[in-house]
Write an enzyme that holds these catalytic residues in place. Sequence first.
Site, mmCIF file in Angstrom:
data_model
loop_
_atom_site.group_PDB
_atom_site.id
_atom_site.type_symbol
_atom_site.label_atom_id
_atom_site.label_comp_id
_atom_site.label_asym_id
_atom_site.label_seq_id
_atom_site.Cartn_x
_atom_site.Cartn_y
_atom_site.Cartn_z
ATOM 1 N N LYS A 15 -19.286 41.432 67.350
ATOM 2 C CA LYS A 15 -19.546 40.978 65.986
ATOM 3 C C LYS A 15 -20.977 41.393 65.649
ATOM 4 O O LYS A 15 -21.939 40.786 66.096
ATOM 5 C CB LYS A 15 -19.395 39.467 65.889
ATOM 6 C CG LYS A 15 -19.571 38.960 64.478
ATOM 7 C CD LYS A 15 -19.234 37.484 64.398
ATOM 8 C CE LYS A 15 -19.415 36.942 62.996
ATOM 9 N NZ LYS A 15 -20.716 37.217 62.408
ATOM 10 N N CYS A 72 -60.724 40.077 66.031
ATOM 11 C CA CYS A 72 -62.050 39.756 66.525
ATOM 12 C C CYS A 72 -62.762 41.093 66.675
ATOM 13 O O CYS A 72 -62.245 42.007 67.304
ATOM 14 C CB CYS A 72 -61.953 39.061 67.882
ATOM 15 S SG CYS A 72 -63.521 39.052 68.748
ATOM 16 N N ASP A 103 -24.431 42.072 63.992
ATOM 17 C CA ASP A 103 -25.277 41.216 63.176
ATOM 18 C C ASP A 103 -26.090 42.087 62.228
ATOM 19 O O ASP A 103 -27.197 42.510 62.544
ATOM 20 C CB ASP A 103 -26.193 40.408 64.104
ATOM 21 C CG ASP A 103 -26.616 39.107 63.476
ATOM 22 O OD1 ASP A 103 -26.137 38.797 62.360
ATOM 23 O OD2 ASP A 103 -27.426 38.392 64.098
ATOM 24 N N CYS A 128 -63.193 33.638 66.729
ATOM 25 C CA CYS A 128 -62.366 34.089 67.837
ATOM 26 C C CYS A 128 -62.310 33.008 68.911
ATOM 27 O O CYS A 128 -63.349 32.523 69.359
ATOM 28 C CB CYS A 128 -62.958 35.369 68.417
ATOM 29 S SG CYS A 128 -62.223 35.839 69.986
ATOM 30 N N CYS A 158 -64.378 34.306 72.148
ATOM 31 C CA CYS A 158 -65.818 34.515 72.228
ATOM 32 C C CYS A 158 -66.589 33.824 71.102
ATOM 33 O O CYS A 158 -67.810 33.837 71.094
ATOM 34 C CB CYS A 158 -66.143 36.010 72.218
ATOM 35 S SG CYS A 158 -65.839 36.785 70.626
ATOM 36 N N GLU A 161 -13.863 43.177 69.236
ATOM 37 C CA GLU A 161 -14.986 44.043 68.841
ATOM 38 C C GLU A 161 -16.263 43.220 68.796
ATOM 39 O O GLU A 161 -16.215 42.051 68.408
ATOM 40 C CB GLU A 161 -14.743 44.605 67.424
ATOM 41 C CG GLU A 161 -13.510 45.455 67.284
ATOM 42 C CD GLU A 161 -13.143 45.679 65.812
ATOM 43 O OE1 GLU A 161 -14.004 45.502 64.928
ATOM 44 O OE2 GLU A 161 -11.973 46.013 65.565
ATOM 45 N N LYS A 163 -18.086 32.943 68.816
ATOM 46 C CA LYS A 163 -19.552 32.992 68.717
ATOM 47 C C LYS A 163 -20.175 32.484 70.001
ATOM 48 O O LYS A 163 -19.697 31.525 70.609
ATOM 49 C CB LYS A 163 -20.026 32.107 67.562
ATOM 50 C CG LYS A 163 -19.571 32.596 66.215
ATOM 51 C CD LYS A 163 -20.653 33.373 65.521
ATOM 52 C CE LYS A 163 -21.490 32.436 64.700
ATOM 53 N NZ LYS A 163 -22.269 33.110 63.691
ATOM 54 N N TYR A 205 -15.047 49.222 60.481
ATOM 55 C CA TYR A 205 -14.010 48.585 61.291
ATOM 56 C C TYR A 205 -12.794 48.082 60.528
ATOM 57 O O TYR A 205 -11.884 47.514 61.120
ATOM 58 C CB TYR A 205 -14.600 47.420 62.103
ATOM 59 C CG TYR A 205 -15.395 46.451 61.252
ATOM 60 C CD1 TYR A 205 -16.772 46.489 61.271
ATOM 61 C CD2 TYR A 205 -14.769 45.543 60.421
ATOM 62 C CE1 TYR A 205 -17.518 45.632 60.481
ATOM 63 C CE2 TYR A 205 -15.492 44.688 59.622
ATOM 64 C CZ TYR A 205 -16.871 44.730 59.663
ATOM 65 O OH TYR A 205 -17.601 43.891 58.869
ATOM 66 N N CYS A 224 -66.044 41.085 73.458
ATOM 67 C CA CYS A 224 -65.231 39.863 73.602
ATOM 68 C C CYS A 224 -64.485 39.912 74.931
ATOM 69 O O CYS A 224 -63.798 40.889 75.215
ATOM 70 C CB CYS A 224 -64.254 39.772 72.441
ATOM 71 S SG CYS A 224 -62.998 38.502 72.632
HETATM 72 S S1 IVH Z 1 -13.703 41.755 60.729
HETATM 73 C C1 IVH Z 1 -10.599 40.150 58.361
HETATM 74 N N1 IVH Z 1 -15.163 42.913 62.562
HETATM 75 O O1 IVH Z 1 -19.118 39.227 60.483
HETATM 76 C C2 IVH Z 1 -11.725 40.316 59.280
HETATM 77 N N2 IVH Z 1 -16.254 41.533 60.964
HETATM 78 O O2 IVH Z 1 -18.877 36.188 60.020
HETATM 79 C C3 IVH Z 1 -12.986 40.401 58.559
HETATM 80 N N3 IVH Z 1 -18.674 41.441 61.212
HETATM 81 O O3 IVH Z 1 -19.515 39.380 57.218
HETATM 82 C C4 IVH Z 1 -14.123 40.809 59.338
HETATM 83 N N4 IVH Z 1 -18.794 42.781 62.955
HETATM 84 O O4 IVH Z 1 -18.620 41.609 58.058
HETATM 85 C C5 IVH Z 1 -15.153 42.099 61.498
HETATM 86 N N5 IVH Z 1 -16.338 44.021 64.218
HETATM 87 C C6 IVH Z 1 -16.317 43.227 63.156
HETATM 88 C C7 IVH Z 1 -17.502 42.667 62.626
HETATM 89 C C8 IVH Z 1 -17.416 41.820 61.519
HETATM 90 C C9 IVH Z 1 -19.492 42.033 62.100
HETATM 91 C C10 IVH Z 1 -19.141 40.566 60.108
HETATM 92 C C11 IVH Z 1 -18.284 40.576 58.889
HETATM 93 C C12 IVH Z 1 -18.575 39.258 58.216
HETATM 94 C C13 IVH Z 1 -19.105 38.425 59.309
HETATM 95 C C14 IVH Z 1 -18.211 37.226 59.438
#
Ligand code: IVH
Length: 674
Positions: free
Chosen positions: A117, A430, A119, A412, A415, A115, A318, A230, A435
């Site tokens: 990740k 400005c 942010d 500025c 000018c 999935e 990552k 999730y 300008c």
């Molecule tokens: S699973 C046991 N799935 O990333 C697994 N975390 O660095 C626990 N995060 O704060 C997390 N998207 O909340 C999982 N698809 C995803 C995620 C996810 C973002 C976050 C998570 C945690 C951070 C970890």
Amino acid sequence: MGEEDIRQEIENLRKQLHYHNYLYHTLDAPVISDYEYDQLYKRLKDLETLHPELITPDSPTQRSGGAPLDKFRKVEHPTPVLSLANGFGRQDTLDWYERILRLDPAVAHADYILEPKLDGLTVVLTYEQGLFTLGATRGDGLVGEDITENLRTVPMLPLRVPVSGDMKAPDHLVVRGEAIIFKEDFERLNAELEQRGEKPYLNPRNTAAGSLRQLDPSITAKRPLKIFVYQILVSSDETPDTQSGILAYLQELGFPVNPLSWKAANIEEAIRICEEQAAARHTWPYEADGIVIKLNDQQLARRLGFSGKDPRGALAFKYPGQEVETTLLDIQVNVGRTGVLTPLAVLKPVSIGGVIVRQATLHNFDFIRDKDIRIGDQVLLKRAGEVIPYILGPLPEKRSGSEKPFPVPSECPSCGSPIHKDPDEVAYYCLNSSCPAQLVRVIENFVSRGAMDISGLGSQIVAQLVENGLVRSAADLYALKREELLRLEKFGEKKAENLLQAIEASKNQPLERLIIGLGIHGVGEVAARKLARTFQDLDALSRASLEELTNLEGIGPNIAESITTWFAQPHNQELLRKLREFGVWPREKSESPEQTAAQPLQGLTFVITGTLPNLSREQAEALILQHGGNVSSSVSKKTSYLLLGENPGSKYAKALELGIPMLDENGLKTLIDK
Ligand code: IVH
């Protein structure tokens, strides 16, 4: 209607509204119009007003969130909300795989769910008997903060599950998800802020987190937050024993689940997908700094247990090189086309994610001051998604002592004229209307349809005139000669003649158009009209005091100051002198301000929503203004009437809530003809 019938109807309306909300916000596939939705909502609201004892916290009318708080209550999570181990690239991932394989041989045959990740901000959502009862931040994983009222305002969050169908939700259910802001929404939000002269946000993640940590839920309600769920943290019922099953189950209950995920048959395939997505992730609608690789078999994952705070059954793959360190060589100040001065970092070239970065935005001068960024500093640089790289801040521990603070420039860079800042804004401007950095834009504004309306002067021609030195200020347009134009590329007799005629004709434009054309910061159509009516020519306007201006309806202290500062600039006085010399000096022909007082809409404030049968929004606005009324963009207690068209927006619900009288187009005309 009996008590029971009303209860039934209310319940039924809520069900429908929850479902349509889900179709609209979570599935992005509405089946009724906004108008129909508003009608259902209104019916529910009306019934609830008559029977306040029947209001429940999961009613769709309760999304606006509660009253502002003093501080957030701390809440203990029912089970630790764990974090996740990071891996960078193939080798880290294989090492993780080897480690868990040694602990459990079943890993050899395991498959995986991958999935994005996300942010954003982790949220923990509790549902009792299917009702959303508590929403908390992750905090330290053991204790978080109660942000229930803020989460309630997020349209994607179900207030009750299942949203539809006859599945039964567990009596007690705690799920985990991530609150995020989509890149597109983030950019739109920032553009709006910048237009209002407010401080833009740094990135979607901070904005999402900051929005949910507002003590006033009505602020959160204005932010374009989204949520994907999730993980099941606690459930009183048995839950699926695979991650793919959990995602499907959550989705079936009506939770928003990220539509993007992958299944990998083995670790090699998982790594391959992660590598493939390294580039593709920039096209995802949200920022993601990696992919979470999860063992699909949840029993296996549980058997593996934890290493510290990290469950062994998952790994965050990552994407590397997103944040790097480099030297800030210099700070350059650019003058944007609107006159805003923006600081730009000149960097020692550095590679981030395969791209060489030499420059990055420093946002604004407050940022440089607040972070104490100095020239020569080692700085941390981030490139997230396709967003242009930005500086996160300096690394003061790496200073040698030779770094130099960077003061806000006093003039500025283009000018040399003094620069100006509104006290409520972060931007420095400005103000010189001539300008060179702004000239093309300034002239474009001057000739635009809402201002002097000189047709035949598109951007390219304006640029051509400026580049050839024929136009150094808007007034120079009136000095253009046929022979000069004919010497330009692509200019024939006919085109030159037409342009000169259009320029000449613009001398008859009314004063308010000329005021708009001057491009005074904050002075739009409405303010310009007010100024024209009050002062009747530019002489009187240029002499107006700050106090006189502030006393005018619709002109606040900032606009007033921006006006007086504009007129005080020698460059601008020179522009006015030339305009007068060329006969571009309209006087307001309409009645004097005393006479206007008799107008039928005097003192009334209108808000317009929806599509009117005959008038465009601009026409309706003009009509109201012409007859002495005011137009505002948002409904408040001060609104006199809501002018209602078809498919009205949220203003309609707001007006209903506040009991604001409503009019249709005919109603408006009757009011005017009275
Ligand atoms: S699973 C046991 N799935 O990333 C697994 N975390 O660095 C626990 N995060 O704060 C997390 N998207 O909340 C999982 N698809 C995803 C995620 C996810 C973002 C976050 C998570 C945690 C951070 C970890």
